[in-house]
Design a protein around this motif. Structure first.
Motif, short mmCIF file in Angstrom:
data_model
loop_
_atom_site.label_atom_id
_atom_site.label_comp_id
_atom_site.label_asym_id
_atom_site.label_seq_id
_atom_site.Cartn_x
_atom_site.Cartn_y
_atom_site.Cartn_z
N MET A 46 0.83 -1.19 0.00
CA MET A 46 0.00 0.00 0.00
C MET A 46 0.87 1.25 0.00
N PHE A 47 1.76 1.33 0.98
CA PHE A 47 2.60 2.51 1.15
C PHE A 47 4.01 2.10 1.54
N SER A 48 4.95 2.99 1.20
CA SER A 48 6.31 2.83 1.68
C SER A 48 6.84 4.20 2.07
N TYR A 49 7.47 4.26 3.24
CA TYR A 49 8.06 5.49 3.73
C TYR A 49 9.55 5.27 3.93
N ASN A 50 10.33 6.28 3.56
CA ASN A 50 11.77 6.24 3.79
C ASN A 50 12.16 7.49 4.55
N ASN A 51 12.68 7.31 5.76
CA ASN A 51 13.05 8.46 6.59
C ASN A 51 11.93 9.48 6.69
N LYS A 52 10.74 8.99 7.00
CA LYS A 52 9.54 9.79 7.22
C LYS A 52 8.95 10.37 5.93
N LEU A 54 7.10 9.85 2.24
CA LEU A 54 6.34 8.91 1.44
C LEU A 54 7.03 8.70 0.11
N ILE A 55 7.35 7.45 -0.24
CA ILE A 55 7.99 7.17 -1.52
C ILE A 55 7.16 6.27 -2.42
N ILE A 56 6.22 5.54 -1.85
CA ILE A 56 5.36 4.69 -2.65
C ILE A 56 3.93 4.84 -2.16
N ASN A 57 3.02 5.09 -3.10
CA ASN A 57 1.60 5.08 -2.79
C ASN A 57 0.96 4.30 -3.93
N GLU A 58 0.58 3.06 -3.64
CA GLU A 58 0.12 2.18 -4.71
C GLU A 58 -1.37 2.33 -4.95
N THR A 59 -1.77 3.42 -5.49
CA THR A 59 -3.18 3.68 -5.87
C THR A 59 -4.15 3.21 -4.80
N ASN A 62 -7.83 7.53 -1.09
CA ASN A 62 -7.32 8.56 -0.19
C ASN A 62 -8.01 8.55 1.17
N ARG A 63 -8.90 7.57 1.39
CA ARG A 63 -9.42 7.35 2.75
C ARG A 63 -8.33 6.78 3.65
N PHE A 64 -7.29 6.22 3.03
CA PHE A 64 -6.16 5.67 3.77
C PHE A 64 -5.07 6.73 3.83
N SER A 65 -4.67 7.10 5.04
CA SER A 65 -3.62 8.11 5.15
C SER A 65 -2.55 7.63 6.13
#
Lengths: 117, 112
Positions: A46-52, A54-59, A62-65
């Motif tokens: 779903m998501f990937s964060y690197n050092n706080k 956001l680097i990946i948001n897999e479609t 936007n209800r998911f934050s």
């Protein structure tokens, strides 16, 4: 000492509610993820964060934050829950591959089983 | 979709037999990893094979990689009842190291 811990383990809630899942890792990793595992066991990023950051948001709707207050924490907030959101959500972390070009493994939490009724 | 696929979806064997699971992926990879998931638990890393490697061993595990066919296999030798779990492969894309693409896994049942 749990490497990646997420809470709660089980979450039952009604449609339309807003809920949060928390995740913390004590491995000193730079990258954290959220995955969704559906009823057929398919595991989707779903998501990937690197050092706080956001680097990946897999479609993801936007209800998911996702929110990352620091690099050890990545929380997932879900607004207006729908029946189709029922799944197991996994948090994971890994070292920044830029620091280790030989490859890096992901460490997973135990999962949060979300049931929307 | 860039997701991988595991095959078979389910496998049932007797203790002591070998178990072979296959994985196919779609994009060029940096590495491919195998994970195990026990029922109701998170995934646990088993073994990693880099794109320039063809075979790797770890204990009773043997992994092969064929980048020309975009496929990998996991062999568990002399299986035990404790090996009962779901097994997933994860492909890490060549130009996006921070992604792990999983499929839906192979459910292995080892009968005592």
């Amino acid at each position: 000492d749990t490497a990646v811990s997420q809470t709660p383990k089980y979450l039952v809630t009604q449609m339309g509610n807003d809920k949060s899942i928390k995740c913390e890792q004590n491995l000193g990793h730079d990258t954290m993820y959220w995955y969704k595992q559906d009823s057929k066991k398919f595991l989707k990023i779903m998501f990937s964060y690197n050092n706080k950051e956001l680097i990946i948001n897999e479609t993801v709707p936007n209800r998911f934050s996702p929110k990352s207050p620091d690099k050890a924490h990545l929380n997932l907030h879900i607004n207006s829950l729908e029946l189709g959101d029922s799944a197991v959500y996994f948090c994971a972390s890994s070292q920044d591959l830029g620091a280790s070009l030989s490859g890096t493994e992901a460490f997973f939490g135990q999962g949060t089983r979300l049931t929307v009724v | 979709s860039q997701q991988g696929e595991e095959d078979p979806q389910a496998l049932s064997i007797q203790e002591g037999e070998n178990a072979t699971m296959n994985c196919s992926y779609k994009t060029s990879i940096n590495n491919l990893q195998w994970y195990r998931q026990n029922s109701g638990r998170g995934l646990v890393h088993l073994i990693l094979i880099r794109s320039n490697e063809r075979e790797k061993h770890s204990g009773r595990l043997r992994v092969t990689l064929d980048t020309s066919k975009k496929s990998s296999s996991l062999l568990i030798t002399a299986s035990r009842a404790a090996d009962t779990a779901s097994y997933f492969c994860a492909s890490v894309p060549l130009y996006n190291f921070n992604k792990f693409y999983f499929g839906s896994g192979t459910k292995l049942n080892v009968k005592p």
